[in-house]
Design a protein around this motif. Sequence first.
Motif, short mmCIF file in Angstrom:
data_model
loop_
_atom_site.label_atom_id
_atom_site.label_comp_id
_atom_site.label_asym_id
_atom_site.label_seq_id
_atom_site.Cartn_x
_atom_site.Cartn_y
_atom_site.Cartn_z
N GLY A 88 2.98 -12.71 4.95
CA GLY A 88 3.11 -12.95 6.18
C GLY A 88 3.53 -11.10 6.28
N THR A 89 3.63 -10.15 5.65
CA THR A 89 3.61 -8.69 6.73
C THR A 89 3.14 -8.13 5.13
OG1 THR A 89 6.34 -8.58 5.83
CG2 THR A 89 5.62 -9.50 8.24
N ASN A 90 3.39 -6.77 5.51
CA ASN A 90 3.20 -5.99 4.27
C ASN A 90 4.43 -5.10 3.64
OD1 ASN A 90 1.46 -4.18 2.31
ND2 ASN A 90 1.11 -2.69 3.97
N ALA A 91 5.03 -6.45 3.46
CA ALA A 91 6.05 -5.70 3.21
C ALA A 91 6.47 -4.96 1.92
CB ALA A 91 7.36 -6.87 3.28
N VAL A 92 5.96 -5.45 0.70
CA VAL A 92 6.18 -4.52 -0.59
C VAL A 92 4.72 -3.23 -1.22
CG1 VAL A 92 5.94 -4.37 -3.20
CG2 VAL A 92 7.29 -6.16 -1.79
N GLU A 93 5.33 -2.34 -0.76
CA GLU A 93 4.09 -1.20 -0.51
C GLU A 93 2.82 -1.68 -1.85
OE1 GLU A 93 2.53 0.34 1.81
OE2 GLU A 93 3.85 -0.72 3.31
N ALA A 94 1.89 -0.94 -2.10
CA ALA A 94 1.72 -0.64 -3.40
C ALA A 94 1.99 1.03 -3.93
CB ALA A 94 -0.08 -1.15 -3.53
N SER A 95 2.44 1.71 -3.32
CA SER A 95 2.43 2.48 -3.29
C SER A 95 3.57 2.92 -4.47
CB SER A 95 3.33 3.93 -2.25
OG SER A 95 4.23 2.80 -1.13
N VAL A 96 4.51 1.83 -4.15
CA VAL A 96 5.80 1.26 -5.25
C VAL A 96 5.76 1.85 -6.63
CG1 VAL A 96 7.50 -0.41 -4.13
CG2 VAL A 96 5.51 -1.27 -5.56
N LEU A 97 4.03 1.93 -7.19
CA LEU A 97 3.95 1.53 -7.77
C LEU A 97 3.44 3.35 -8.59
CD1 LEU A 97 1.48 -1.31 -8.82
CD2 LEU A 97 3.75 -0.79 -9.61
N GLY A 98 3.36 4.10 -7.38
CA GLY A 98 3.25 5.38 -7.59
C GLY A 98 3.43 6.08 -8.79
N ASP A 99 4.66 6.30 -9.26
CA ASP A 99 4.91 7.04 -10.18
C ASP A 99 4.78 6.49 -11.63
OD1 ASP A 99 7.10 8.32 -9.08
OD2 ASP A 99 8.89 6.61 -9.63
N LEU A 100 4.07 5.11 -11.95
CA LEU A 100 3.18 4.25 -12.87
C LEU A 100 2.12 5.55 -12.98
CD1 LEU A 100 4.86 0.60 -12.77
CD2 LEU A 100 5.20 2.61 -15.05
N ARG A 101 0.99 4.87 -11.57
CA ARG A 101 0.15 5.44 -11.30
C ARG A 101 -0.22 6.95 -11.62
NH1 ARG A 101 -4.52 2.14 -11.61
NH2 ARG A 101 -4.25 0.66 -10.49
N GLU A 102 1.29 8.12 -11.54
CA GLU A 102 0.68 9.39 -11.89
C GLU A 102 1.29 9.83 -13.07
OE1 GLU A 102 3.19 11.54 -8.90
OE2 GLU A 102 1.27 9.55 -7.30
N MET A 103 1.77 8.81 -14.25
CA MET A 103 2.42 9.24 -15.39
C MET A 103 1.07 9.38 -15.98
SD MET A 103 4.75 8.16 -16.92
CE MET A 103 5.44 6.97 -15.57
N GLU A 104 1.35 10.76 -16.82
CA GLU A 104 0.80 11.87 -17.16
C GLU A 104 0.47 11.45 -18.84
OE1 GLU A 104 -0.97 14.56 -17.15
OE2 GLU A 104 -0.33 14.14 -14.38
N ILE A 105 -0.80 11.20 -19.61
CA ILE A 105 -0.83 10.14 -20.77
C ILE A 105 -1.58 11.87 -21.27
CG2 ILE A 105 -2.08 8.90 -21.91
CD1 ILE A 105 -1.43 7.31 -19.08
N SER A 106 -1.38 12.11 -22.49
CA SER A 106 -2.24 13.03 -23.31
C SER A 106 -3.13 12.25 -24.63
CB SER A 106 -0.78 13.73 -24.69
OG SER A 106 -1.19 14.47 -25.31
N GLU A 107 -3.75 13.12 -24.51
CA GLU A 107 -4.85 12.76 -25.15
C GLU A 107 -4.68 12.81 -26.72
OE1 GLU A 107 -8.77 14.23 -25.17
OE2 GLU A 107 -7.90 14.21 -23.05
#
Length: 177
Positions: A88-107
Motif C-alpha cells: 500500500g506504499t512505495n516501501a521498496v524502491e526499484a532502485s535497490v536493483l541499481g547495482d544489478l542494472r549497472e553491472m558491466e557485461i563484457s562481450e
Amino acid sequence: MTFANLPAQLIALMLGWTFTVYMQVRSNSRAEALKTREKIVDKLEALSEWVEDELKRGEFLHSDFESGYAGLLSQIELKISNLNTHIGTNAVEASVLGDLREMEISELKDENKGLYLRVRHAAWNAIDSIDMTSNEKFFMKKGRLAYFKEYVHAYYGVIVAAISLLTVYYVGKIIVG
C-alpha cells in the motif's frame, strides 16, 4: 416476537461483520505481500546461478546474455511493483536493483569470469534491503500514535459509518414513533 431491539442488533451485527471483513482483508493482503517478497528473493537468488550457467555454456552470445539478464531484472522489478501494491506504499524502491542494472557485461566470455560473484553480491544487498523494508513494515512494533496516524483514514471511515448508522437508527425511531 418484538422488534424493539432489532435496530441495535442489526447495528451490532453489521459492526461485527465489518470488523471481521477488515481483519480478513488485512490478513490476505499481508499474506500476499509476504508471498510476493519470497518470490522476489527467490528470483534474486536464482539470478547469479543463471549468470553462472550462461557463462559456463560453450557458446556465449553477448546480445542474448544481455537481453536475458535485462528480462530477468525486469521481472524482478515487476514483482517489486506488485509488492508495493500489496503493502500500500512505495516501501521498496526499484532502485535497490541499481547495482544489478549497472553491472558491466563484457562481450568476451573470459572477461566475465567473476561476473556471477558480483551479481551474487549485488543480489544479496538487494535482498537485505527488501527484507529490512518488509520486516520494518510487518514485524516492527510501532507506538500507538504512529499506528493511528497510519490508519487515520480507515478510522475516519469507521467513525463516519457508525455516526451514519446511528443517525439512520434515530431518524427511523422518530418516524416509526
